[in-house]
Scaffold this motif. Sequence first.
Motif, PDB file in Angstrom:
ATOM      1  N   ARG A  89      -0.145 -62.256 109.230  1.00 49.63           N
ATOM      2  CA  ARG A  89       0.559 -63.090 110.204  1.00 49.63           C
ATOM      3  C   ARG A  89       0.172 -62.738 111.637  1.00 49.63           C
ATOM      4  O   ARG A  89      -0.344 -61.664 111.908  1.00 49.63           O
ATOM      5  N   SER A  93       4.525 -65.180 114.495  1.00 49.61           N
ATOM      6  CA  SER A  93       5.039 -65.690 113.213  1.00 49.61           C
ATOM      7  C   SER A  93       6.569 -65.675 113.129  1.00 49.61           C
ATOM      8  O   SER A  93       7.151 -66.386 112.324  1.00 49.61           O
ATOM      9  N   TRP A  94       7.221 -64.870 113.956  1.00 46.02           N
ATOM     10  CA  TRP A  94       8.693 -64.855 113.939  1.00 46.02           C
ATOM     11  C   TRP A  94       9.256 -66.178 114.458  1.00 46.02           C
ATOM     12  O   TRP A  94      10.399 -66.540 114.181  1.00 46.02           O
ATOM     13  N   LEU A  95       8.424 -66.901 115.218  1.00 45.40           N
ATOM     14  CA  LEU A  95       8.876 -68.171 115.782  1.00 45.40           C
ATOM     15  C   LEU A  95       8.150 -69.353 115.145  1.00 45.40           C
ATOM     16  O   LEU A  95       8.746 -70.377 114.826  1.00 45.40           O
ATOM     17  N   TRP A  96       6.849 -69.192 114.960  1.00 42.34           N
ATOM     18  CA  TRP A  96       5.993 -70.285 114.507  1.00 42.34           C
ATOM     19  C   TRP A  96       5.124 -69.772 113.364  1.00 42.34           C
ATOM     20  O   TRP A  96       4.248 -68.949 113.583  1.00 42.34           O
ATOM     21  N   ASN A  97       5.415 -70.225 112.141  1.00 42.30           N
ATOM     22  CA  ASN A  97       4.720 -69.652 110.991  1.00 42.30           C
ATOM     23  C   ASN A  97       4.364 -70.722 109.945  1.00 42.30           C
ATOM     24  O   ASN A  97       4.903 -70.719 108.838  1.00 42.30           O
ATOM     25  N   PRO A  98       3.462 -71.640 110.295  1.00 40.19           N
ATOM     26  CA  PRO A  98       3.119 -72.700 109.327  1.00 40.19           C
ATOM     27  C   PRO A  98       2.443 -72.167 108.071  1.00 40.19           C
ATOM     28  O   PRO A  98       2.526 -72.789 107.011  1.00 40.19           O
ATOM     29  N   GLU A  99       1.797 -70.996 108.189  1.00 37.59           N
ATOM     30  CA  GLU A  99       1.053 -70.450 107.036  1.00 37.59           C
ATOM     31  C   GLU A  99       1.963 -70.085 105.870  1.00 37.59           C
ATOM     32  O   GLU A  99       1.520 -69.964 104.732  1.00 37.59           O
ATOM     33  N   LYS A 100       3.255 -69.898 106.182  1.00 38.16           N
ATOM     34  CA  LYS A 100       4.163 -69.457 105.106  1.00 38.16           C
ATOM     35  C   LYS A 100       4.251 -70.485 103.981  1.00 38.16           C
ATOM     36  O   LYS A 100       4.534 -70.157 102.846  1.00 38.16           O
ATOM     37  N   ARG A 101       4.005 -71.770 104.311  1.00 39.15           N
ATOM     38  CA  ARG A 101       4.144 -72.821 103.289  1.00 39.15           C
ATOM     39  C   ARG A 101       3.123 -72.649 102.168  1.00 39.15           C
ATOM     40  O   ARG A 101       3.490 -72.677 100.999  1.00 39.15           O
ATOM     41  N   ASP A 102       1.832 -72.467 102.523  1.00 41.54           N
ATOM     42  CA  ASP A 102       0.797 -72.305 101.492  1.00 41.54           C
ATOM     43  C   ASP A 102       1.127 -71.129 100.579  1.00 41.54           C
ATOM     44  O   ASP A 102       1.040 -71.210  99.366  1.00 41.54           O
ATOM     45  N   LYS A 103       1.526 -70.015 101.253  1.00 37.21           N
ATOM     46  CA  LYS A 103       1.826 -68.794 100.488  1.00 37.21           C
ATOM     47  C   LYS A 103       2.984 -69.037  99.539  1.00 37.21           C
ATOM     48  O   LYS A 103       2.957 -68.615  98.387  1.00 37.21           O
ATOM     49  N   LYS A 104       4.033 -69.704 100.053  1.00 37.82           N
ATOM     50  CA  LYS A 104       5.228 -69.933  99.241  1.00 37.82           C
ATOM     51  C   LYS A 104       4.909 -70.886  98.085  1.00 37.82           C
ATOM     52  O   LYS A 104       5.391 -70.673  96.956  1.00 37.82           O
ATOM     53  N   ILE A 105       4.113 -71.913  98.345  1.00 37.83           N
ATOM     54  CA  ILE A 105       3.758 -72.860  97.278  1.00 37.83           C
ATOM     55  C   ILE A 105       3.047 -72.109  96.157  1.00 37.83           C
ATOM     56  O   ILE A 105       3.421 -72.201  94.989  1.00 37.83           O
TER      57      ILE A 105
ATOM     58  N   GLU B  25       5.812 -77.398 111.717  1.00 32.83           N
ATOM     59  CA  GLU B  25       4.974 -76.556 110.841  1.00 32.83           C
ATOM     60  C   GLU B  25       4.405 -77.394 109.688  1.00 32.83           C
ATOM     61  O   GLU B  25       3.232 -77.263 109.339  1.00 32.83           O
ATOM     62  N   LYS B  29       0.481 -78.409 108.729  1.00 32.54           N
ATOM     63  CA  LYS B  29      -0.102 -78.158 107.402  1.00 32.54           C
ATOM     64  C   LYS B  29      -0.101 -79.415 106.533  1.00 32.54           C
ATOM     65  O   LYS B  29      -0.069 -79.309 105.300  1.00 32.54           O
ATOM     66  N   LEU B  38      -2.693 -78.650  97.983  1.00 29.81           N
ATOM     67  CA  LEU B  38      -1.887 -77.976  96.945  1.00 29.81           C
ATOM     68  C   LEU B  38      -0.762 -78.859  96.409  1.00 29.81           C
ATOM     69  O   LEU B  38      -0.404 -78.781  95.244  1.00 29.81           O
ATOM     70  N   GLY B 114       7.383 -74.650  97.154  1.00 26.49           N
ATOM     71  CA  GLY B 114       7.143 -74.283  98.552  1.00 26.49           C
ATOM     72  C   GLY B 114       8.373 -74.340  99.432  1.00 26.49           C
ATOM     73  O   GLY B 114       8.377 -73.785 100.521  1.00 26.49           O
ATOM     74  N   ALA B 242      12.680 -62.444 110.255  1.00 26.57           N
ATOM     75  CA  ALA B 242      11.733 -63.390 110.876  1.00 26.57           C
ATOM     76  C   ALA B 242      10.543 -62.624 111.452  1.00 26.57           C
ATOM     77  O   ALA B 242       9.382 -63.002 111.264  1.00 26.57           O
ATOM     78  N   LEU B 243      10.857 -61.515 112.115  1.00 28.27           N
ATOM     79  CA  LEU B 243       9.826 -60.734 112.795  1.00 28.27           C
ATOM     80  C   LEU B 243       8.877 -60.050 111.799  1.00 28.27           C
ATOM     81  O   LEU B 243       7.655 -60.131 111.945  1.00 28.27           O
ATOM     82  N   ASN B 248      10.971 -67.307 109.578  1.00 32.19           N
ATOM     83  CA  ASN B 248      11.558 -67.834 110.818  1.00 32.19           C
ATOM     84  C   ASN B 248      12.606 -68.913 110.579  1.00 32.19           C
ATOM     85  O   ASN B 248      13.609 -68.988 111.289  1.00 32.19           O
TER      86      ASN B 248
END
Lengths: 182, 273
Positions: A89, A93-105, B25, B29, B38, B114, B242-243, B248
């Motif tokens: 990250r 990432s604490w504020l803006w973290n679009p990458e979390k979606r791919d990982k979560k999927i 976000e 994506k 995906l 997701g 979040a941090l 977040n």
Amino acid sequence: MLKLNPIVIYELVVTFFLAFWFLATILCQFKETKISSFIRYKIDYFNLIPLWTFFAPHPGKRDYHLLYRDKITDIDYSDWQEMEITEERTIWSWLWNPEKRDKKILSDVVQSLVSSIPSYREKAGSLNLLMFSMPYIIVLHAVSQYKKQSQNCYRQFMLAESSGYQKETAPSLILLSVFHQI
Amino acid sequence: MILLNDISQTVLIILSIGLLISTLEYLKKVQIFSPNGLLSWNVMQLKWTKQDEKSFFKPLFKLFSAPGLAALFIIRCLLIIGLLFFPLQSTTGWVLISLLGVSLLVASLVTYYGSDGSDQMSMLIIITLILCNLPAFTTGKLRDIGIWFIGLQACLSYTVAGIAKLVSAEWRSGTAIKDVFSTKTYGSKKASLLLQKYPSANRFLCWNVIIMETIFPLCLILPWQYAIVFLIWGFIFHFFTALIMGLNSFFWAFMATYPAIYFINHQMPWHLF
């Protein structure tokens, strides 16, 4: 005596709905029962009944890896390529973290796949039917989008897990697919 | 003009910040919904195997392409911004939040994989606010019931999470947080190294989370000066998740429930002592 008028009726209907929602949420926590399965899989089309057991009882302590390779000839295969999904990250990432979606999927899909493996083994005696399951098809679809070695390509994927920054545990194999024509 | 002295409105404003970030976000994506993504609809539609389900949702299926969902997310952003200008109790405000609710429900059909607890909490809050603020039908009592529902769901979420950790050997032994922080998915190299160096800190954090989550509903019945300790703990907990973990959207979704907890605490006719 309660006087029924449209406002009172509406208030009662909404109150009963919220009470049912709250009760259904309680029933769907912890152990899967007949009632909870019925609510979750037959009624809850929109995923409105949450599961609040975050990171418990088993905390997610493994990173998942998705790799694929192509069959070039009957005895020759390309090198394994890894789909980039567990990138580190950024400081934002604490504020803006679009990458979390791919990982979560991928994490959801793999967990769903892993949890269904024993039941496929038990019911069918082999994992052949697993190939028709939704998570398997999602993974196969994802890896089949990458550049092919040839027009008539056969691709195999591998799901593996590792313990992230802890290097003491070796990565292990979860599932090795057959070669699929893509 | 909106006023923050209304609890429902305050809940909505806090949630809106998180929803705006989360929607942007998804927009960033949006390729995950493309034919080679995906969550491609070519694959996701296989979930709907029954004919009656297919025919019921068919009108929506055209929307589930990357351009269709991008349009939905842009509209959702505009609705959220619109809600900053129209109070929830106004007809326009109610129409905006209803459309926002519809957009969340529609997108949930394709984000089956997701989505997380924060998405569910957001949807739960939005639907409750829609139902409890219907112009011409709503009463002060119904609005209060809605706020109670949001506050109680928040407390239930913490308690369930706490009990689930309490029955887990990995959490009780005090290794769970170190193990989670060690993953690249939810962890951080620095935090992981730090916890490896200080195992007692790891044990303290695990038990701190177990105890505080399990007894969180006490914040409803304790006198406010004690109850606020739970909310401050929750703020710090969500800020650090979040941090360190990149969660977040949980911060905003759960902070949005705190005004409801404040409301319930102040409505209690009695306190524990």
